[in-house]
Design a protein around this motif. Structure first.
Motif, PDB file in Angstrom:
ATOM      1  N   SER A   1      78.288  90.982  52.567  1.00 21.11           N
ATOM      2  CA  SER A   1      78.026  90.443  53.905  1.00 21.11           C
ATOM      3  C   SER A   1      78.306  88.958  53.807  1.00 21.11           C
ATOM      4  O   SER A   1      77.433  88.121  53.748  1.00 21.11           O
ATOM      5  N   ASP A   2      79.584  88.686  53.780  1.00 20.05           N
ATOM      6  CA  ASP A   2      80.110  87.423  53.326  1.00 20.05           C
ATOM      7  C   ASP A   2      80.719  86.700  54.506  1.00 20.05           C
ATOM      8  O   ASP A   2      81.836  87.006  54.920  1.00 20.05           O
ATOM      9  N   ARG A   3      80.019  85.718  55.028  1.00 19.83           N
ATOM     10  CA  ARG A   3      80.517  85.063  56.208  1.00 19.83           C
ATOM     11  C   ARG A   3      79.891  83.682  56.283  1.00 19.83           C
ATOM     12  O   ARG A   3      78.688  83.541  56.132  1.00 19.83           O
ATOM     13  N   ALA A   4      80.708  82.687  56.487  1.00 19.82           N
ATOM     14  CA  ALA A   4      80.188  81.340  56.712  1.00 19.82           C
ATOM     15  C   ALA A   4      80.715  80.879  58.058  1.00 19.82           C
ATOM     16  O   ALA A   4      81.871  81.111  58.398  1.00 19.82           O
ATOM     17  N   ILE A   5      79.839  80.250  58.818  1.00 14.80           N
ATOM     18  CA  ILE A   5      80.167  79.822  60.181  1.00 14.80           C
ATOM     19  C   ILE A   5      79.951  78.323  60.281  1.00 14.80           C
ATOM     20  O   ILE A   5      79.004  77.805  59.701  1.00 14.80           O
ATOM     21  N   ALA A   6      80.810  77.643  61.017  1.00 15.60           N
ATOM     22  CA  ALA A   6      80.566  76.220  61.275  1.00 15.60           C
ATOM     23  C   ALA A   6      81.190  75.830  62.597  1.00 15.60           C
ATOM     24  O   ALA A   6      82.158  76.449  63.052  1.00 15.60           O
ATOM     25  N   ARG A   7      80.616  74.801  63.199  1.00 13.05           N
ATOM     26  CA  ARG A   7      81.207  74.272  64.419  1.00 13.05           C
ATOM     27  C   ARG A   7      82.548  73.611  64.100  1.00 13.05           C
ATOM     28  O   ARG A   7      82.702  72.986  63.049  1.00 13.05           O
ATOM     29  N   ALA A   8      83.508  73.778  65.012  1.00 13.18           N
ATOM     30  CA  ALA A   8      84.830  73.187  64.841  1.00 13.18           C
ATOM     31  C   ALA A   8      84.920  71.915  65.677  1.00 13.18           C
ATOM     32  O   ALA A   8      84.292  71.844  66.736  1.00 13.18           O
ATOM     33  N   PRO A   9      85.714  70.908  65.226  1.00 13.88           N
ATOM     34  CA  PRO A   9      86.463  70.890  63.969  1.00 13.88           C
ATOM     35  C   PRO A   9      85.558  70.571  62.782  1.00 13.88           C
ATOM     36  O   PRO A   9      84.437  70.100  62.960  1.00 13.88           O
ATOM     37  N   ILE A  10      86.099  70.804  61.603  1.00 11.27           N
ATOM     38  CA  ILE A  10      85.300  70.614  60.400  1.00 11.27           C
ATOM     39  C   ILE A  10      86.101  69.813  59.388  1.00 11.27           C
ATOM     40  O   ILE A  10      87.332  69.934  59.325  1.00 11.27           O
ATOM     41  N   ALA A  11      85.395  68.983  58.616  1.00 17.92           N
ATOM     42  CA  ALA A  11      86.057  68.182  57.585  1.00 17.92           C
ATOM     43  C   ALA A  11      86.263  69.029  56.332  1.00 17.92           C
ATOM     44  O   ALA A  11      85.589  70.041  56.130  1.00 17.92           O
ATOM     45  N   ALA A  12      87.189  68.591  55.485  1.00 18.96           N
ATOM     46  CA  ALA A  12      87.519  69.350  54.281  1.00 18.96           C
ATOM     47  C   ALA A  12      86.289  69.576  53.393  1.00 18.96           C
ATOM     48  O   ALA A  12      86.070  70.677  52.887  1.00 18.96           O
ATOM     49  N   ALA A  13      85.478  68.540  53.240  1.00 20.79           N
ATOM     50  CA  ALA A  13      84.312  68.682  52.356  1.00 20.79           C
ATOM     51  C   ALA A  13      83.389  69.796  52.844  1.00 20.79           C
ATOM     52  O   ALA A  13      82.833  70.559  52.045  1.00 20.79           O
ATOM     53  N   ASP A  14      83.245  69.902  54.160  1.00 24.95           N
ATOM     54  CA  ASP A  14      82.356  70.926  54.708  1.00 24.95           C
ATOM     55  C   ASP A  14      83.003  72.308  54.683  1.00 24.95           C
ATOM     56  O   ASP A  14      82.322  73.313  54.491  1.00 24.95           O
ATOM     57  N   ALA A  15      84.326  72.344  54.857  1.00 25.66           N
ATOM     58  CA  ALA A  15      85.028  73.622  54.744  1.00 25.66           C
ATOM     59  C   ALA A  15      84.888  74.161  53.316  1.00 25.66           C
ATOM     60  O   ALA A  15      84.697  75.354  53.092  1.00 25.66           O
ATOM     61  N   ARG A  16      84.940  73.245  52.381  1.00 24.30           N
ATOM     62  CA  ARG A  16      84.775  73.640  50.983  1.00 24.30           C
ATOM     63  C   ARG A  16      83.363  74.202  50.756  1.00 24.30           C
ATOM     64  O   ARG A  16      83.174  75.207  50.080  1.00 24.30           O
ATOM     65  N   ARG A  17      82.371  73.561  51.345  1.00 28.27           N
ATOM     66  CA  ARG A  17      80.999  74.069  51.213  1.00 28.27           C
ATOM     67  C   ARG A  17      80.861  75.457  51.844  1.00 28.27           C
ATOM     68  O   ARG A  17      80.086  76.286  51.376  1.00 28.27           O
ATOM     69  N   MET A  18      81.608  75.709  52.911  1.00 23.63           N
ATOM     70  CA  MET A  18      81.599  77.058  53.497  1.00 23.63           C
ATOM     71  C   MET A  18      82.065  78.070  52.444  1.00 23.63           C
ATOM     72  O   MET A  18      81.446  79.116  52.257  1.00 23.63           O
ATOM     73  N   LEU A  19      83.164  77.738  51.780  1.00 26.83           N
ATOM     74  CA  LEU A  19      83.684  78.659  50.759  1.00 26.83           C
ATOM     75  C   LEU A  19      82.681  78.834  49.625  1.00 26.83           C
ATOM     76  O   LEU A  19      82.468  79.941  49.130  1.00 26.83           O
ATOM     77  N   GLU A  20      82.055  77.733  49.221  1.00 17.43           N
ATOM     78  CA  GLU A  20      81.093  77.803  48.112  1.00 17.43           C
ATOM     79  C   GLU A  20      79.895  78.683  48.454  1.00 17.43           C
ATOM     80  O   GLU A  20      79.244  79.231  47.570  1.00 17.43           O
TER      81      GLU A  20
END
Lengths: 706, 706
Positions: A622-641
């Motif tokens: 159940s693998d899903r990360a959500i964030a408000r757009a737009p997003i900075a690279a550092a935060d996109a990376r944290r989504m993946l982590e």
């Protein structure tokens, strides 16, 4: 169905005045304790309200020695506050009268307005309009009023208030449920926890949760903000207030109903709040360090501890206990919760060894393991030693039955307190016995120390604190080079068109050619380089695989030509009426992992981006990360982590995959989402194939507009 | 370090006598309430012990009006029970004296025996030997005695016993922690829950947990068995008693310390219990329907409800609440826990519609949504209607503050009770307020209705009940045709040898040839059929991949020959001293999923088999099912069904994989494990490659002996 939201946030000064009115008119005041008005009136007097009270009761001269007025219109001055729990049919006229008299604020306890359907909602909207026309602000309807110990203002009828004194504490609480406000107030009282202000906002027809949260951020008597939420009225303000709460150094905790469909339905039938997507709200809370909790007891337990140490980071825990068994269970719970049992520093061990039998001066520390049975203050000394341990972030006292528990509690409390009477470290007290611990509980209350009776509440609070401790604020996103500013027009885009848009934003897509014959297919395939993938192209065929319209791993010219015919034949057989535009021949991307990147417009928070594992894993994790757009690279990376598939991306078995490339793709998709954000839209990049050196989108679909 | 286990289980009759002694000698009896002996002596008298008491105190003529004896040797008759909390140095002599006097049983409270290291363990063993030589049985040391309300026998000094009366209830409790026994007893008292017998077994030097569990299974006053466990002394007996408890219709619940390393270390330092593998014990408990819980409060909450409905199955829950917010949070918790909110039958809805406003007679039922404010008995009627709903398995009362709570509690209790005073449905009461609910709690206690103050305890109890409800007893395993009865001799087996043994048990393995030259490799590969896999064979190279000793997907003769040279060269370069036996050429199995099947001898439960996802998934899913070997096909299948990778096996996306073949492989491995079971061993089949029509083991390693 709710009344229209206020055009602008209510000024804090106005809210401040409503919570500290100089005068209160109680409509329906009486001595009858079976009636709401009677109970509320008595509570207001009982808890020492210092302002002027106008009991409104045409049938009595005076009530509890206070002169009545026959109607709200007859008050000698414009009351700062009017409170009423009238039958629904009478509310509108009474609000009109109060507004005309110049009342600054009103509390409507009565229910069955917008919570009971369209007709109630219309009446509610009408009432708000009347009040606003006179500059009168409303709390409720369908609420239970306010309890403000800091102001000695009680405008609430709950039996929870039938206590001698209201302890004033550092926690502010705003609740969409009146019963939960009163229940938590009462439970907290027992746990030795007091509040600055508690407000129940009910249907939020006029004033809403954020109005009070904003006040609590500025209120110097409030150090921690607690909220019970059913639905957010103004999502952007909510997020903005979270930032302000952080800047003010005030932790904000929230219990939110509706994390499941069943809970969401129940919450709607309660205050008609539209829940919105819980997953999106949860991601916003994570991004803004609003700590979301499932349980109100855990919220109070955490709030009380945070009030003393709002900036502390918690990862390692020392357990002090009266029971070896209790200590073992606590150690299990702490480890299972992802925290660490503190590994005492050598000096701490040496100090404990003076008082404990060999092998017993370890974490958890069991007082039963002390060296000398007559060492009366071993618990105080132990608490001092452990609170001073540099490797310990927080203490958990697991207290079971023991002889002389009140003495024990007193000693332990003394040990964890410094010379100024301040707590040395974050500490959670768990009083596990029943009434055998009541005198010990009284000792703790006397000392102003909060406790819970339930190990689970303390553990959950520690786990939540640990999660808070890792907070990193979002980086300001910047549009990457080559990400077009060109929101596509409304419409349904097919794979090729969707990929073209992605490519325009700089997202890598695999190369493809649209062909309309077998020979053309072979030529295109040869030019692209084998192996290739071939897919039917038809606006009438949505699920291409289902009709045999996809083939992979085509290895040579003959195969490509044969495949063209096969795919077209199969599609025709499956959907005879379909208009077939041709076949798409595509390079076949290979990779170690499939990722899904999606984006859509959330009804509450606007454009969002979603990332998760794809392929076979999508059903297993159940693998899903959500964030408000737009997003900075550092935060996109944290989504993946945050994904469970992160170990594969980060290369736990040999080589890492192209994480930076995936991060870049997410950032670019998030800018596309941002550019589309004023409209309804839905984008699926599924899959994005990730290899060690690159990633590539091999299928995509975009819909813009409803 | 523990004393030797008894040669045979203690007869139930003997345990029964120890819990109902006709006479008790209290060594160190006094009036001094700061001393253990003084407190215990007073509790024994206070709670109306009906037998003869011999206070042993050489300095006093009488104590609380009872004539003393100067020593245990001077008792006028052989006492049924002797209890002591002497300094450790005096225990041995006193036990010797009591044993010589003919005492039947003894309780040693004193700690620091086997729990404090080898020297204490030796002394403990000596004491047990002395007692046994005289036929005297011991409870403890390092325990807190017994509380048997059913027998009015209290041999325990805990302040938890400082109550007017001990409620007798249907729950028997055996605890390895004395403090937890007393704490849970006290907490339960507050929750309206009583016990038949509570026993703290401490270090279990002589009598152990299972002795008392066996007694509780036969005791007619006990309907549910609760246990707090740190380590199992006799694992086979434990499992056998679980079967007997099931046959007796008595649910058995267990809280076990040591599910994490930290908890395990803490438990060991407490009673020196060797925890064994928690995962294996948990699997045994699941197989035998012993319900394992993390929290003692949850255990009591569940036990009290099960005592009334031991055979009920629970999946759907109706929530009745005084708060819309409370109802929404309960619905969230129930759904998140994997249970279902009951979908009321039409008749139920129709009945509720008579009393509730439109849209309010739904689950959760909020009394606040009632149609008529003056409908005094709406809560009773609601409880009756919902308890009669055919779609509802269990009720959850989420009680928040409300006017006249005691009346509400009384009505609700009446509604859920039939004419014979029996509970109609499993029900959990959650009393969420603090002291505002105290009078309502008293009403419930008066009616003998258990409650908890924590939503989490009720939810966790419901989740555990739901899991219990799905119990299926293990099928008796039968050796499949072609599974050799030939336990391999001790030794370390390489891949080929391990696979040969597997093949002997009928587990499919891929075909392979050992070759010693490049030409031979090509010939072998051609005969096996391309593509092939090639692996270096050397006893000196354990991790073949790490030295480049594995190649896959070799497609033709030239490739095979080249690969032979390459593999051998690489291995030589990496491990110059290695003796190389050749290269294994193997058919290349293809499949959709990799599974790991393992087996080993568990120190407590003997041979076990372990199944989990393999390949990339092994790091992403904590996917592992464990069972005692041998295992029947039906149970092996259930192991697979419990894995998170089950959706792939069962074909959620198109075709199912060869589940039956995997089941058969597990069964066969389990028989190999069984045949090896008398020795230490460890077997890894990794991976078993699973396709739609078959599975095949392509690598394996077996070690037999330490």
């Amino acid at each position: 169905m709710n009344a229209p939201a206020p055009s602008a946030p209510v000024p804090v000064a106005e809210v401040s005045q409503l919570l500290a009115p100089r005068s209160v008119a109680v409509i329906g005041a009486s001595e009858d304790q079976t009636k709401f008005g009677g109970r509320l009136y008595r509570m207001l007097i009982k808890h020492g309200y210092a302002g002027t009270i106008y009991p409104v009761n045409p049938g009595r001269e005076s009530l509890f020695g206070i002169k009545t007025v026959p109607s709200v219109s007859a008050t000698p001055e414009a009351p700062d506050m009017v409170v009423m729990a009238l039958p629904r049919a009478k509310v509108k006229d009474e609000i009109a009268a109060a507004a005309a008299r110049g009342a600054r604020g009103g509390i409507i306890i009565t229910a069955k307005f917008s919570d009971a359907g369209p007709e109630g909602a219309a009446l509610e909207a009408e009432i708000v309009e009347i009040a606003r026309a006179h500059g009168m602000r409303l709390i409720g309807p369908n609420c239970l009023g306010i309890i403000s110990p800091a102001n000695r203002v009680v405008l609430c009828s709950s039996p929870a208030l039938d206590v001698d004194a209201l302890p004033v504490g550092p926690i502010g609480f705003v609740s969409q449920s009146g019963a939960l406000m009163a229940t938590i107030f009462d439970r907290a009282l027992e746990m030795g926890v007091g509040f600055s202000h508690c407000v129940s906002v009910g249907n939020q027809a006029d004033l809403e949760l954020c109005d009070f949260v904003e006040y609590l951020i500025e209120d110097p008597r409030t150090r921690v903000i607690c909220t019970y939420i059913e639905g957010i009225k103004d999502p952007r303000r909510f997020a903005e207030l979270a930032r302000r709460a952080r800047e003010a150094g005030k932790p904000w905790l929230a219990v939110k109903a509706g994390r499941t469909d069943a809970g969401s339905r129940a919450a709607f039938s309660h205050t008609a709040s539209i829940a919105g997507s819980h997953a999106v709200l949860a991601s916003v809370c994570r991004d803004e360090n609003i700590t979301m909790l499932d349980d109100t007891g855990t919220m109070i337990t955490l709030a009380a501890a945070l009030a003393r140490h709002p900036d502390a980071r918690v990862e390692t825990v020392a357990v002090l206990t009266t029971s070896g068994g209790g200590g073992a269970l606590a150690a299990d719970a702490i480890s299972s919760g992802g925290l660490k049992m503190a590994d005492f520093a050598p000096a701490t061990r040496a100090a404990l060894d003076e008082h404990y039998s060999p092998g017993q001066g370890l974490n958890p520390v069991d007082f039963g393991g002390r060296k000398f049975d007559d060492a009366a203050d071993v618990s105080k000394v132990t608490a001092e030693i452990v609170a001073a341990d540099p490797n310990t972030d927080a203490l958990l006292y697991a207290i079971t039955t023991a002889p002389m528990m009140e003495r024990l509690a007193d000693q332990l409390a003394a040990g964890m307190t410094d010379d100024q009477g301040q707590s040395r470290k974050p500490a959670f007290w768990v009083m596990q016995p029943g009434r055998a611990a009541d005198r010990a509980r009284a000792v703790l209350r006397e000392r102003g120390i909060a406790f819970t009776n339930h190990t689970g509440e303390a553990i959950d609070a520690l786990v939540a604190w640990h999660a808070r401790s890792g907070f990193v604020p979002r980086t300001r996103p910047e549009r990457p080079a080559g990400a077009t500013v060109a929101a596509p027009a409304a419409g349904q885009y097919d794979e090729a068109a969707s990929k073209a848009i992605l490519a325009g934003y700089g997202v890598p897509v695999n190369e493809s050619r649209l062909v309309r014959g077998a020979d053309e297919a072979a030529t295109a395939a040869r030019e692209l380089g084998y192996p290739v993938v071939m897919k039917i192209v038809s606006a009438d065929i949505v699920h291409k695989s289902d009709v045999g319209g996809v083939a992979v791993g085509i290895a040579d010219d003959a195969g490509a030509a044969a495949c063209y015919r096969q795919i077209v034949d199969r599609a025709r057989a499956a959907v005879p009426t379909a208009r077939i535009d041709g076949v798409s021949v595509q390079t076949m991307a290979s990779g170690k992992l499939e990722v899904i990147v999606g984006a859509r417009r959330d009804a509450q928070f606007g454009p969002i981006v979603v990332v998760g594992a794809g392929g076979v894993l999508v059903e297993l994790l159940s693998d899903r990360a959500i964030a408000r757009a737009p997003i900075a690279a550092a935060d996109a990376r944290r989504m993946l982590e945050s994904l469970s598939v992160w170990p594969v991306l980060s290369g736990y078995r040999g080589r890492a995959l192209a994480v930076d490339a995936v991060v870049d793709a997410i950032v670019r998709v998030s800018w596309l989402a941002h550019d589309l954000g004023s409209q309804e839209f839905e984008l699926d990049v599924n899959p994005l194939i990730v290899d060690v050196d690159r990633c590539v989108a091999v299928d995509a679909r975009l819909r813009v507009g409803a």
